[in-house]
Write a protein that holds these residues in place. Structure first.
Motif, mmCIF file in Angstrom:
data_model
loop_
_atom_site.group_PDB
_atom_site.id
_atom_site.type_symbol
_atom_site.label_atom_id
_atom_site.label_comp_id
_atom_site.label_asym_id
_atom_site.label_seq_id
_atom_site.Cartn_x
_atom_site.Cartn_y
_atom_site.Cartn_z
ATOM 1 N N HIS A 287 -1.968 -5.657 -5.273
ATOM 2 C CA HIS A 287 -2.355 -4.773 -6.381
ATOM 3 C C HIS A 287 -1.264 -4.815 -7.454
ATOM 4 O O HIS A 287 -0.072 -4.738 -7.153
ATOM 5 C CB HIS A 287 -2.520 -3.332 -5.892
ATOM 6 N N ALA B 53 -0.475 -3.157 -11.491
ATOM 7 C CA ALA B 53 -0.877 -2.299 -12.607
ATOM 8 C C ALA B 53 0.303 -2.191 -13.566
ATOM 9 O O ALA B 53 1.450 -2.043 -13.135
ATOM 10 C CB ALA B 53 -1.291 -0.911 -12.122
ATOM 11 N N THR C 182 -4.808 -3.931 -14.990
ATOM 12 C CA THR C 182 -4.684 -3.934 -13.531
ATOM 13 C C THR C 182 -5.271 -5.226 -12.990
ATOM 14 O O THR C 182 -6.235 -5.767 -13.523
ATOM 15 C CB THR C 182 -5.426 -2.737 -12.892
ATOM 16 N N HIS D 275 -6.116 -7.197 -8.984
ATOM 17 C CA HIS D 275 -6.108 -7.105 -7.518
ATOM 18 C C HIS D 275 -6.555 -8.433 -6.940
ATOM 19 O O HIS D 275 -7.565 -8.991 -7.358
ATOM 20 C CB HIS D 275 -7.024 -5.997 -6.995
ATOM 21 N N ARG D 276 -5.774 -8.918 -5.999
ATOM 22 C CA ARG D 276 -6.110 -10.152 -5.290
ATOM 23 C C ARG D 276 -5.945 -9.914 -3.789
ATOM 24 O O ARG D 276 -5.048 -9.177 -3.372
ATOM 25 C CB ARG D 276 -5.174 -11.295 -5.715
ATOM 26 N N TYR D 277 -6.797 -10.558 -3.006
ATOM 27 C CA TYR D 277 -6.720 -10.444 -1.547
ATOM 28 C C TYR D 277 -5.573 -11.324 -1.053
ATOM 29 O O TYR D 277 -5.702 -12.532 -0.924
ATOM 30 C CB TYR D 277 -8.047 -10.875 -0.922
ATOM 31 N N THR E 212 -2.420 1.593 -9.546
ATOM 32 C CA THR E 212 -3.631 1.739 -10.360
ATOM 33 C C THR E 212 -3.251 2.328 -11.709
ATOM 34 O O THR E 212 -2.134 2.843 -11.891
ATOM 35 C CB THR E 212 -4.666 2.667 -9.680
ATOM 36 N N ARG F 77 -0.910 3.636 -4.427
ATOM 37 C CA ARG F 77 -1.366 2.297 -4.783
ATOM 38 C C ARG F 77 -1.285 2.081 -6.294
ATOM 39 O O ARG F 77 -1.483 2.994 -7.086
ATOM 40 C CB ARG F 77 -2.811 2.089 -4.321
ATOM 41 N N ASP G 238 -3.296 5.468 0.565
ATOM 42 C CA ASP G 238 -4.242 4.363 0.382
ATOM 43 C C ASP G 238 -5.096 4.233 1.622
ATOM 44 O O ASP G 238 -4.641 3.833 2.660
ATOM 45 C CB ASP G 238 -3.444 3.068 0.143
ATOM 46 N N SER H 192 0.814 -1.191 0.000
ATOM 47 C CA SER H 192 0.000 0.000 0.000
ATOM 48 C C SER H 192 0.843 1.234 0.000
ATOM 49 O O SER H 192 2.031 1.192 0.237
ATOM 50 C CB SER H 192 -0.890 0.024 1.216
#
Length: 663
Positions: free
Chosen positions: A262, A264, A294, A296-298, A394, A392, A136, A132
């Motif tokens: 994240h 990108a 982009t 995004h995964r947890y 993006t 972050r 963020d 992060s």
């Protein structure tokens, strides 16, 4: 009398700094008048103050049509040599580890470092930073932890290194080592031009040049001239629908950020695109994005920081549902990123430069492998870090970074004397934290009592009876140990282990402390109550009565302890079992009666049903939050926490089941 040409030149000098200038498409008048400044050390120092002249017009600047207003403003950090688009970004920067580290460097008389240099220092530590960024909102909760871990660890490591080197010799070895640890080159090259006002200079990021080009200072102007590109139309999309124009031959760069789950990436043409927003309007320069993506995964452990793999490496593999999901997502993110890089390989291989932000070993392995059909390699000379603060990962952040990299900086650099005065003023204007009140020094006995209090209360809250009794015996403590400090609200209400166990409604602990530990039930708390009077449930009160029966009437003054008549353990267990069966019987009878009613009458529709709610009654359905609150109503805090954990576990198991079925 001023000639028309002189008036035109003066007007140009006043307006030129206010235009955003694109490094790869500079006006000839500015390009031919540039000269490299050598008296500034090719960059602003910590003692210099710099103020960027605001940019107004978008003419001759490559800005995306969707983010044309996203240009850096007049905010800057002279300490870190960074410029920001808004005051909010500048304030966020003041909270970052980079800024705090450079403050420490300046206090010790050392040179501040740039962001790439700082991230390189951090990457050598065992601690890992979340991906992060300071602004963020989702990851702001990790900021305090970062300041207390990564920055502290870095400073501690450097202090240890300096101490070791300082003990070797007195010939300047320590100073040179400290410079290697904390020093660094400035990220900008500075140029003077007669088109600018006095004390104002142009700046270009060194990251746009190769090491060989930077070594040839006498030819750096020619290098900039060779980089000028004429505007060209945007490439047409491929017929097969591919997002990447494989046949594109123009000069371009690759930008990539990864961290905290994240990712990108973007391919941007260096040649600007000319377009007209109206048939009569002026030509605008816009950036040409060849491809962008982009993901995004947890993968980051919320409120704890760090990736799941880093936690597994440090503490061993966790077996919770959330840990399994994070491991799955980490592997899925790696596969997605590497598949994208393979699709973009033709354009990545022909890119002029590769700007990459990937802090931490996990993120670097994702990009640089090694793995089969590897696209990016860590030793590629085209790779650069971002020489300024980033947020972050993006698409908008990558475009902001591209604009920041390729825009000509216009800054006013003051003279050393003025800079010294400004530096003194800045120091005096910095708000100082109020002095903390002196904390009285504790004696060794008081510190030991505090330690025992912390350990005992933790075991009681977790209902660890064997560990509690073992700790009391090992440390030679009385079962009636008084918690310290005695003047706190908690210790005033529950001053002994027996009081705290009763207040926690832990019947097994009460029985064990009475029968096995010899706890005194007659001790009063600060409110004049015995441990029995703090029990809030019938089972806990019965534990006191069972203890009275097993210990005997002569063991304690049970009347002073306010414990009712003795109760045998068998009787207490039988009564508890009987009450349980009665409750189950009543519930079964209610259920059967309702089933019989539904068979004969059917569901009720009318005012009574409406009062009960539901679809048939016409009342609005309850939300999930209202149902959760209704379920938790009347429960103790411990039962609420247990209920929440069970809900989260069921939700995680359902997500895992859906992923397996869908995969």
């Amino acid at each position: 009398m001023t000639s028309p040409m002189e008036k035109s030149t003066e007007k140009h000098q006043s307006e030129a700094p206010r235009r955003p200038l694109y490094v790869y498409d500079l006006p000839l008048q500015i390009l031919n008048s540039l000269s490299l400044r050598t008296d500034t050390g090719n960059g602003t120092t910590a003692q210099q103050t710099a103020e960027e002249v605001p940019a107004r017009s978008r003419e001759q600047s490559p800005t995306p049509s969707s983010t044309s207003d996203n240009v850096a403003g007049s905010q800057a950090c002279s300490l870190c040599s960074l410029a920001f688009a808004t005051v909010h970004d500048q304030r966020d920067h003041l909270k970052t580890d980079l800024h705090h580290y450079n403050l420490k460097q300046k206090l010790h008389g050392l040179t501040p470092v740039s962001e790439p240099e700082f991230e390189k220092l951090v990457s050598n530590l065992d601690e890992s930073i979340s991906g992060s960024d300071p602004s963020d909102s989702e990851d702001e909760e990790d900021e305090a932890g970062r300041k207390d871990t990564t920055l502290t660890a870095l400073l501690r490591k450097q202090a240890t290194l300096a101490d070791k080197l300082g003990s070797k010799s007195d010939d300047g070895t320590e100073d040179s080592a400290r410079k290697r640890v904390g020093g660094g080159h400035q990220p900008l090259l500075w140029f003077s031009s007669p088109t600018l006002p006095d004390k104002t200079n142009f700046g270009i990021y060194k990251a746009l040049f190769t090491a060989e080009e930077l070594e040839r200072e006498d030819a750096i102007i020619d290098t900039i001239k060779q980089r000028q590109l004429a505007p060209m139309p945007a490439p047409k999309p491929e017929k097969d629908g591919s997002a990447v124009p494989a046949g594109y031959k123009g000069r371009h760069v690759f930008l990539c950020m990864i961290g905290g789950g994240h990712f990108a990436a973007m391919l941007v043409s260096l040649a600007p695109r000319q377009s007209k927003h109206s048939s009569t309007g002026p030509l605008n320069r816009e950036a040409v994005v060849l491809a962008h993506k982009t993901f995004h995964r947890y993968t980051t452990r919320r409120k704890q920081g760090g990736s799941q793999s880093a936690n597994d490496n440090a503490k061993g593999a966790a077996h919770s549902a959330g840990a399994s999901i994070r491991r799955y997502n980490e592997q899925a993110l790696v596969e997605d990123v590497r598949a994208l890089l393979r699709d973009w390989k033709p354009l990545i291989d022909t890119s002029d430069l590769l700007f990459i932000r990937a802090t931490g070993m996990t993120n670097r392995r994702t990009l640089f492998g090694p793995y089969d059909d590897q696209v990016l390699r860590a030793n590629d000379p085209r790779i650069r870090g971002f020489p300024f603060n980033t947020r972050r990962a993006t698409q908008n952040e990558l475009m902001r970074a591209f604009i920041e990299l390729t825009r000509l900086k216009v800054k006013e650099i003051n003279e050393p004397a003025e800079a010294s005065l400004a530096d003194t003023t800045a120091k005096s204007s910095t708000p100082k934290a109020p002095p903390k009140p002196a904390v009285p020094k504790l004696t060794e006995e008081e510190e030991t009592a505090l330690l025992h209090t912390t350990q005992l209360q933790a075991m009681i809250r977790r209902s660890k009876l064997p560990a509690l009794l073992s700790y009391l015996k090992t440390e030679s403590l009385s079962t009636n140990f008084r918690f310290q400090p005695a003047d706190t609200q908690q210790n005033h209400h529950a001053p002994t282990p027996l009081h705290l166990a009763a207040a926690q409604n832990s019947a097994p602990l009460v029985t064990g402390l009475l029968t096995r530990g010899g706890a005194d039930p007659t001790i009063l708390n600060g409110e004049g109550k015995t441990a029995f009077e703090l029990a809030g449930e019938r089972g806990t009160r019965d534990a006191f009565r069972v203890g009275r029966a097993e210990l005997g009437e002569s063991a304690w003054d049970w009347e002073a302890a306010r414990v009712p008549a003795a109760l045998k353990r068998e009787e207490a267990e039988k009564r508890a079992e009987r009450e349980k069966k009665e409750i189950e019987k009543g519930e079964n009878e209610k259920r059967k009666a309702e089933e019989e009613r539904l068979k004969t009458e059917g569901p009720k529709i009318g005012p009574s049903s409406a009062r009960k709610g539901g679809i048939l009654g016409g009342a609005p359905l309850k939300t999930a939050q209202e149902r959760r609150e209704e379920e938790a109503r009347g429960l103790t805090p411990e039962l609420r926490m247990r209920l929440d954990r069970e809900r989260r576990a069921r939700a995680a198991e359902e997500r895992m089941r859906k992923m397996r079925e869908g995969g």
